[in-house]
Motif scaffolding. Sequence first.
Motif, PDB file in Angstrom:
ATOM      1  N   HIS A   1      20.715  -1.796  14.074  1.00  0.00           N
ATOM      2  CA  HIS A   1      19.496  -1.159  13.284  1.00  0.00           C
ATOM      3  C   HIS A   1      19.006  -0.456  13.750  1.00  0.00           C
ATOM      4  CE1 HIS A   1      17.440  -4.947  13.385  1.00  0.00           C
ATOM      5  NE2 HIS A   1      16.669  -4.342  13.195  1.00  0.00           N
ATOM      6  N   PRO A   2      18.027   0.650  13.465  1.00  0.00           N
ATOM      7  CA  PRO A   2      17.228   0.905  14.359  1.00  0.00           C
ATOM      8  C   PRO A   2      15.731   0.839  14.273  1.00  0.00           C
ATOM      9  CG  PRO A   2      17.273   2.121  12.249  1.00  0.00           C
ATOM     10  CD  PRO A   2      18.192   1.665  11.987  1.00  0.00           C
ATOM     11  N   CYS A   3      14.697   0.842  15.411  1.00  0.00           N
ATOM     12  CA  CYS A   3      13.226   0.539  15.686  1.00  0.00           C
ATOM     13  C   CYS A   3      12.979   1.529  15.824  1.00  0.00           C
ATOM     14  CB  CYS A   3      12.973  -0.214  16.984  1.00  0.00           C
ATOM     15  SG  CYS A   3      10.893  -0.523  17.251  1.00  0.00           S
ATOM     16  N   THR A   4      11.978   1.882  14.817  1.00  0.00           N
ATOM     17  CA  THR A   4      11.375   3.022  14.311  1.00  0.00           C
ATOM     18  C   THR A   4       9.756   3.247  13.915  1.00  0.00           C
ATOM     19  OG1 THR A   4      10.999   2.773  11.444  1.00  0.00           O
ATOM     20  CG2 THR A   4      12.963   4.071  12.026  1.00  0.00           C
ATOM     21  N   GLY A   5       9.533   5.026  14.725  1.00  0.00           N
ATOM     22  CA  GLY A   5       8.093   5.055  15.208  1.00  0.00           C
ATOM     23  C   GLY A   5       7.899   6.213  14.179  1.00  0.00           C
ATOM     24  N   THR A   6       6.807   6.123  13.077  1.00  0.00           N
ATOM     25  CA  THR A   6       6.166   6.034  12.201  1.00  0.00           C
ATOM     26  C   THR A   6       4.750   7.059  12.616  1.00  0.00           C
ATOM     27  OG1 THR A   6       5.818   4.945  10.693  1.00  0.00           O
ATOM     28  CG2 THR A   6       7.558   5.638  10.647  1.00  0.00           C
ATOM     29  N   SER A   7       4.914   8.251  12.449  1.00  0.00           N
ATOM     30  CA  SER A   7       2.977   8.800  12.183  1.00  0.00           C
ATOM     31  C   SER A   7       2.462   8.934  10.645  1.00  0.00           C
ATOM     32  CB  SER A   7       2.712   9.574  12.968  1.00  0.00           C
ATOM     33  OG  SER A   7       1.821  10.706  12.914  1.00  0.00           O
ATOM     34  N   ALA A   8       1.083   8.423  10.359  1.00  0.00           N
ATOM     35  CA  ALA A   8       1.003   9.061   9.046  1.00  0.00           C
ATOM     36  C   ALA A   8      -0.587   9.463   9.291  1.00  0.00           C
ATOM     37  CB  ALA A   8       0.686   7.243   8.333  1.00  0.00           C
ATOM     38  N   SER A   9      -0.875  10.503   8.482  1.00  0.00           N
ATOM     39  CA  SER A   9      -2.533  11.430   8.578  1.00  0.00           C
ATOM     40  C   SER A   9      -2.414  11.503   7.088  1.00  0.00           C
ATOM     41  CB  SER A   9      -2.077  12.688   9.542  1.00  0.00           C
ATOM     42  OG  SER A   9      -1.432  13.305   9.051  1.00  0.00           O
ATOM     43  N   ARG A  10      -3.783  12.212   6.978  1.00  0.00           N
ATOM     44  CA  ARG A  10      -4.437  13.032   5.536  1.00  0.00           C
ATOM     45  C   ARG A  10      -3.178  13.680   5.114  1.00  0.00           C
ATOM     46  NH1 ARG A  10      -6.521  18.008   6.232  1.00  0.00           N
ATOM     47  NH2 ARG A  10      -7.543  18.008   7.824  1.00  0.00           N
ATOM     48  N   LEU A  11      -2.783  14.245   6.294  1.00  0.00           N
ATOM     49  CA  LEU A  11      -1.648  15.677   5.402  1.00  0.00           C
ATOM     50  C   LEU A  11      -0.400  15.023   5.599  1.00  0.00           C
ATOM     51  CD1 LEU A  11      -2.404  17.639   7.919  1.00  0.00           C
ATOM     52  CD2 LEU A  11      -3.067  18.059   6.138  1.00  0.00           C
ATOM     53  N   GLY A  12       0.351  13.606   4.917  1.00  0.00           N
ATOM     54  CA  GLY A  12       1.351  12.922   4.571  1.00  0.00           C
ATOM     55  C   GLY A  12       1.795  11.553   6.205  1.00  0.00           C
ATOM     56  N   ARG A  13       3.170  11.897   5.366  1.00  0.00           N
ATOM     57  CA  ARG A  13       3.608  10.416   7.008  1.00  0.00           C
ATOM     58  C   ARG A  13       4.582  11.227   7.652  1.00  0.00           C
ATOM     59  NH1 ARG A  13       2.358   8.584   2.110  1.00  0.00           N
ATOM     60  NH2 ARG A  13       4.778   8.345   1.592  1.00  0.00           N
ATOM     61  N   ALA A  14       5.291  10.315   8.400  1.00  0.00           N
ATOM     62  CA  ALA A  14       6.550  11.689   9.398  1.00  0.00           C
ATOM     63  C   ALA A  14       7.598  10.124  10.197  1.00  0.00           C
ATOM     64  CB  ALA A  14       6.010  12.332  10.452  1.00  0.00           C
ATOM     65  N   LEU A  15       9.113  10.713  10.405  1.00  0.00           N
ATOM     66  CA  LEU A  15       9.660   9.858  11.337  1.00  0.00           C
ATOM     67  C   LEU A  15       9.421  10.623  12.587  1.00  0.00           C
ATOM     68  CD1 LEU A  15      11.461   7.063  11.823  1.00  0.00           C
ATOM     69  CD2 LEU A  15      13.091   9.099  11.430  1.00  0.00           C
TER      70      LEU A  15
END
Length: 126
Positions: free
Chosen positions: A14-28
Amino acid sequence: MRPGAAERSAPASHPCTGTSASRLGRALIDRHLYLPRDSRCANGPRRTAAGIPEQAVFATKPHLARDMIAAALDADTPARWVAGDEVYGQEPALRAELEASNTGYVLAVWPPGAASKADPRCRSLG
């Protein structure tokens, strides 16, 4: 940035993922295939049938997370802190690298309170 983890009884891959979040939204922002040591990674025919590339080798989830976090920081991805579950909280090298890069972190540990006994900078929330 948050490295993702699966349950303790993980599937074969399965994947090990990194995500980013800010006041503008979230992204993989990154992902790596996690292959448990005793899985398809070691079995040639199963590996081929599953379409796992030859260059994919076993690495622990904290090692994969360290690679993803380093790549994100090297690319100047804004990241004031990192969060992860107890899979990552048990890895001293990950914590050391985050401290060396002056990146804040919140990493769970198991059993609850284990880190606060070993490190006076940590506190138990449970």
